[in-house]
Design a protein around this motif. Structure first.
Motif, PDB file in Angstrom:
ATOM      1  N   UNK A  78      26.219  46.099  11.549  1.00 46.91           N
ATOM      2  CA  UNK A  78      27.525  46.688  12.070  1.00 46.91           C
ATOM      3  C   UNK A  78      27.672  48.202  12.374  1.00 46.91           C
ATOM      4  N   UNK A  79      27.232  48.881  11.240  1.00 49.00           N
ATOM      5  CA  UNK A  79      27.292  50.453  11.349  1.00 49.00           C
ATOM      6  C   UNK A  79      26.554  50.916  12.744  1.00 49.00           C
ATOM      7  N   UNK A  80      25.455  50.269  13.110  1.00 45.27           N
ATOM      8  CA  UNK A  80      24.671  50.602  14.314  1.00 45.27           C
ATOM      9  C   UNK A  80      25.467  50.166  15.605  1.00 45.27           C
ATOM     10  N   UNK A  81      26.144  49.065  15.378  1.00 46.95           N
ATOM     11  CA  UNK A  81      26.910  48.468  16.485  1.00 46.95           C
ATOM     12  C   UNK A  81      28.046  49.423  16.905  1.00 46.95           C
ATOM     13  N   UNK A  82      28.743  50.027  15.821  1.00 49.28           N
ATOM     14  CA  UNK A  82      29.860  50.852  16.090  1.00 49.28           C
ATOM     15  C   UNK A  82      29.464  52.290  16.696  1.00 49.28           C
ATOM     16  N   UNK A  88      31.143  43.224  21.097  1.00 49.67           N
ATOM     17  CA  UNK A  88      30.774  41.815  20.724  1.00 49.67           C
ATOM     18  C   UNK A  88      31.380  41.375  19.683  1.00 49.67           C
ATOM     19  N   UNK A  89      31.904  40.297  19.270  1.00 52.20           N
ATOM     20  CA  UNK A  89      32.498  39.801  18.255  1.00 52.20           C
ATOM     21  C   UNK A  89      31.478  39.360  17.196  1.00 52.20           C
ATOM     22  N   UNK A  90      30.437  40.338  16.737  1.00 56.65           N
ATOM     23  CA  UNK A  90      29.531  40.186  15.889  1.00 56.65           C
ATOM     24  C   UNK A  90      30.172  39.820  14.477  1.00 56.65           C
ATOM     25  N   UNK A  95      31.025  36.271  10.022  1.00 59.61           N
ATOM     26  CA  UNK A  95      32.031  35.938   8.829  1.00 59.61           C
ATOM     27  C   UNK A  95      32.305  34.469   8.995  1.00 59.61           C
ATOM     28  N   UNK A  96      32.736  34.023  10.232  1.00 58.37           N
ATOM     29  CA  UNK A  96      33.311  32.683  10.213  1.00 58.37           C
ATOM     30  C   UNK A  96      32.007  31.613   9.872  1.00 58.37           C
ATOM     31  N   UNK A  97      30.835  31.838  10.720  1.00 61.44           N
ATOM     32  CA  UNK A  97      29.800  31.007  10.225  1.00 61.44           C
ATOM     33  C   UNK A  97      29.428  31.126   8.987  1.00 61.44           C
ATOM     34  N   UNK A  98      29.332  31.970   8.297  1.00 66.82           N
ATOM     35  CA  UNK A  98      29.333  32.100   6.733  1.00 66.82           C
ATOM     36  C   UNK A  98      30.396  31.227   5.832  1.00 66.82           C
ATOM     37  N   UNK A  99      31.475  31.353   6.236  1.00 65.84           N
ATOM     38  CA  UNK A  99      32.412  30.433   5.698  1.00 65.84           C
ATOM     39  C   UNK A  99      32.172  28.940   5.764  1.00 65.84           C
ATOM     40  N   UNK A 100      31.786  28.698   6.987  1.00 64.87           N
ATOM     41  CA  UNK A 100      31.425  27.318   7.280  1.00 64.87           C
ATOM     42  C   UNK A 100      30.203  26.806   6.543  1.00 64.87           C
ATOM     43  N   UNK A 101      29.298  27.708   6.505  1.00 67.54           N
ATOM     44  CA  UNK A 101      28.034  27.245   5.775  1.00 67.54           C
ATOM     45  C   UNK A 101      28.463  27.230   4.112  1.00 67.54           C
ATOM     46  N   UNK A 122      30.482  30.888  20.133  1.00 71.48           N
ATOM     47  CA  UNK A 122      31.284  32.034  19.715  1.00 71.48           C
ATOM     48  C   UNK A 122      32.228  31.803  18.764  1.00 71.48           C
ATOM     49  N   UNK A 123      32.137  32.437  17.796  1.00 77.52           N
ATOM     50  CA  UNK A 123      33.218  32.233  16.592  1.00 77.52           C
ATOM     51  C   UNK A 123      34.361  33.452  16.422  1.00 77.52           C
ATOM     52  N   UNK A 124      35.505  33.381  16.144  1.00 84.02           N
ATOM     53  CA  UNK A 124      36.402  34.448  15.697  1.00 84.02           C
ATOM     54  C   UNK A 124      37.166  33.928  14.640  1.00 84.02           C
ATOM     55  N   UNK A 125      38.166  34.969  14.013  1.00 84.32           N
ATOM     56  CA  UNK A 125      38.841  34.485  13.064  1.00 84.32           C
ATOM     57  C   UNK A 125      40.202  35.266  13.317  1.00 84.32           C
ATOM     58  N   UNK A 126      41.128  34.503  12.659  1.00 77.41           N
ATOM     59  CA  UNK A 126      42.498  35.301  12.849  1.00 77.41           C
ATOM     60  C   UNK A 126      42.942  35.852  11.533  1.00 77.41           C
ATOM     61  N   UNK A 127      42.994  36.911  11.453  1.00 75.09           N
ATOM     62  CA  UNK A 127      43.326  37.702  10.193  1.00 75.09           C
ATOM     63  C   UNK A 127      44.509  38.670  10.183  1.00 75.09           C
TER      64      UNK A 127
END
Length: 377
Positions: A78-82, A88-90, A95-101, A122-127
């Motif tokens: 993520x540091x490189x992406x910024x 992108x919703x990386x 994070x959502x995939x990890x929670x599902x797992x 594509x997954x996202x989260x409402x926070x």
């Protein structure tokens, strides 16, 4: 603490640099010149490259097509992406995939994880909750009706919601428990209103009107939302760090070339001192980030709960990224406001990150409450 990164984590960084290195931060219209959204969708071409480089599945187990790495590896990427303002919703996706797992039913895992690892879903989260200030889990109610869950409520500022296939929505039950609904999009009873972020990206205001979900689409484990929210927050701190590092580098390059009175302005004491202060901010942001990511990754015991380390990281990230971009604008002079130069884009993204993290005073209050409850010996 040992902040030496493993070979696998370093390999993830190298892969991220190869993917994000060619990305132009000005690939979409400037948010300063665009009344609406800068684009209708995220960068799908970049998303495909991330999938090809196995960067969408870093934290997933090998049986789900992943590398089995940890939150530290994600924060490094993520540091490189910024640094490239990658659209992108990386973070939300991972994070959502990890929670599902970790907490999802076998049926939900089979339905989502293999395709999410390949970037096909594509997954996202409402926070952000209903207003952006209230706890997210209180914005939506969830109740069991025989073999169905029914959800009602509103979540604001959901990143990439219009383009996601599933949205992780925290909700509270009549018994006061927090569950996570993994909501397909589109879905009956779900509507999205468009919101525009400071960066010019599309956010979604999520309205749920008697949305019905099957039990396997609900994650009922008590700590699931806390763990998901911790990863989202720490990842946001990583984004702030990467953005700040790129901005300080841009400032160093500019002040080394810009001359006044026959000398580069970087050699002036007032300029050097301000740049040094921002460098200290970044190093503090980095140290507190890795401490928080390490606690999340290892679940190691500490003098305070993991929430304490995350609060410290949020304090530094929220204030630090703001100070870095403000100093950069000042040292660039009028050139920093030129919309043909990318600095104003970084300023907008920094402000969005600061707003997402929330005010440092609130995190200091949280930290104070934790210190009161867990006095240090």
């Amino acid at each position: 603490m040992d902040f030496t990164f493993t070979e696998e984590q370093q390999a993830a960084v190298e892969a991220a640099k190869a993917v994000f290195g060619p990305v132009a931060p000005d690939s979409v219209p400037s948010p300063a010149l665009t009344p609406g959204a800068v684009a209708d969708d995220f960068d799908r071409a970049l998303w495909s490259k991330l999938a090809d480089a196995d960067l969408l599945s870093l934290l997933l187990a090998p049986e789900h097509g992943g590398a089995g790495l940890d939150a530290i590896a994600l924060c490094l990427v993520l540091r490189e992406s910024a640094k490239a303002l990658a659209r992108v919703p990386l973070l939300e996706h991972t994070a959502t995939a990890v929670a599902v797992q970790a907490y999802g039913s076998d049926e939900l895992k089979e339905q989502i994880l293999p395709r999410a690892a390949r970037g096909e879903l594509v997954l996202t989260a409402a926070s952000a909750g209903r207003t952006g200030h209230d706890p997210a889990q209180l914005a939506v109610s969830a109740r069991r009706d025989t073999n169905t869950w029914i959800l009602d409520g509103t979540q604001t500022g959901v990143p990439w919601a219009h383009n996601a296939d599933h949205i992780a929505v925290p909700a509270h039950t009549p018994q006061g428990r927090t569950v996570i609904a993994v909501l397909p999009h589109p879905h009956e009873g779900l509507s999205l209103a468009e919101q525009i972020s400071t960066t010019g990206e599309r956010l979604g205001e999520l309205h749920l009107d008697s949305v019905r979900l099957d039990p396997h689409q609900i994650i009922e484990t008590d700590e699931a939302w806390d763990r998901l929210h911790q990863l989202l927050t720490t990842g946001t701190c990583a984004l702030a760090l990467g953005l700040g590092e790129r901005v300080l580098r841009m400032t160093g390059d500019y002040t080394s070339k810009r001359e006044q009175f026959g000398y580069p302005v970087a050699t002036f004491q007032a300029v050097a001192v301000q740049a040094a202060d921002r460098y200290i901010d970044l190093r503090a942001m980095e140290a507190t980030l890795w401490q928080a990511a390490w606690r999340i990754s290892t679940q190691a015991d500490g003098a305070l709960p993991t929430a304490g380390d995350i609060a410290v990281a949020k304090i530094w990230a929220s204030e630090g990224v703001r100070r870095v971009v403000q100093t950069a604008q000042h040292l660039h002079g009028g050139f920093g406001a030129d919309t043909d130069y990318p600095l104003h884009r970084y300023h907008a993204w920094a402000k969005q990150l600061e707003l997402s993290l929330g005010p440092a005073a609130a995190h200091e209050e949280t930290l104070g409450d934790l210190l009161a409850a867990h006095p240090l010996g």
